[in-house]
Write an enzyme that holds these catalytic residues in place. Structure first.
Site, short mmCIF file in Angstrom:
data_model
loop_
_atom_site.label_atom_id
_atom_site.label_comp_id
_atom_site.label_asym_id
_atom_site.label_seq_id
_atom_site.Cartn_x
_atom_site.Cartn_y
_atom_site.Cartn_z
CG ASP A 147 -1.89 0.99 1.07
OD1 ASP A 147 -2.47 1.24 -0.23
OD2 ASP A 147 -2.42 1.46 2.35
CG HIS B 175 -0.06 2.15 -9.67
ND1 HIS B 175 -0.31 1.68 -8.34
CD2 HIS B 175 -1.00 2.82 -10.24
CE1 HIS B 175 -1.44 2.27 -8.23
NE2 HIS B 175 -1.91 2.78 -8.99
CB SER C 254 -8.22 -5.66 -3.36
OG SER C 254 -8.94 -4.41 -3.73
CD GLU D 58 -12.76 -5.06 -1.62
OE1 GLU D 58 -11.63 -5.30 -1.88
OE2 GLU D 58 -13.66 -6.05 -1.19
CG LEU E 86 9.95 -17.47 -2.90
CD1 LEU E 86 10.66 -16.53 -2.03
CD2 LEU E 86 9.28 -16.57 -3.81
#
Length: 222
Positions: free
Chosen positions: A2, A19, A47, A49, A113
């Site tokens: 975020d 971004h 997300s 949202e 990983l």
């Protein structure tokens, strides 16, 4: 992850610049995770949202995802990274969906990983889907409703074959989970840092690992 927008705003730049800087932070953090022996790294990239954002910003995010995926694919393969996707990524359309699936296929043999990328993901929706699946099995007589417990529900989640979540890190000073891995985070250690995501990297990851290592994990036992 975020703080991309605030990072750009502080510098008088468009949100897309934040971004792009955030994508560079992904590269740094991923390499740091490999270096520090982390088994699974999950990134909340988009997300459910996020569709509420402007059409231009959503388009920018999708474009960046496709660009960095192709640019980093060979590097991920060289580092031994396996790619997993959670969320309904097919909502991004057939072109990007197919590119994502090709990347998953190319990296599936790696084991150093596991990089899990959450795309169009929402934890409440994931739990609701798991409940629907169990309800369907019960209605079909495949399971006894009385037998439904935490284990059975957990097996219906998209993360069912991944290790338990140990550490959840949120950047930018926000102190909430924002619909991310709510079920999985039940006994995870939480670290909240004021660092905006584009400024995050190995130093921040190692600091979070040190905080995790210093905590006594009791899992409700005492």
């Amino acid at each position: 992850m975020d703080g991309n927008g605030r990072w750009a705003k502080q510098r008088g730049l468009p949100r897309v610049a934040g971004h792009k800087a955030g994508a560079e932070a992904v590269r740094r953090t991923l390499r740091a995770a490999v270096k520090n022996g982390i088994e699974v790294l999950t990134l909340y990239a988009f997300s459910s949202e996020n569709w509420r954002r402007t059409e231009e910003e959503v388009s920018d995010l999708k474009g960046l995802l496709g660009y960095y995926l192709e640019r980093e694919l060979d590097s991920l393969a060289k580092e031994g990274v396996q790619l997993r996707l959670i969320g309904d990524y097919r909502a991004f359309g057939p072109d990007l969906s197919q590119r994502l699936e090709r990347a998953v296929e190319k990296l599936k043999g790696n084991s150093r990983l596991t990089l899990v990328v959450a795309l169009n993901y929402g934890s409440r929706a994931e739990i609701a889907e798991a409940a629907r699946n169990l309800a369907g099995k019960a209605a079909a007589g495949e399971i006894d409703p009385v037998s439904i417990d935490e284990h059975l529900l957990g097996e219906q989640l998209q993360t069912h074959d991944l290790p338990e979540l140990d550490l959840l890190i949120r950047t930018s000073g926000e102190v909430r989970l924002s619909n991310f891995l709510l079920w999985q985070a039940a006994y995870a250690e939480l670290v909240f840092t004021p660092t905006l995501w584009p400024d995050f990297g190995e130093e921040g990851l190692v600091e979070a690992i040190h905080q995790f290592a210093a905590r006594e994990r009791r899992f409700g036992g005492r």
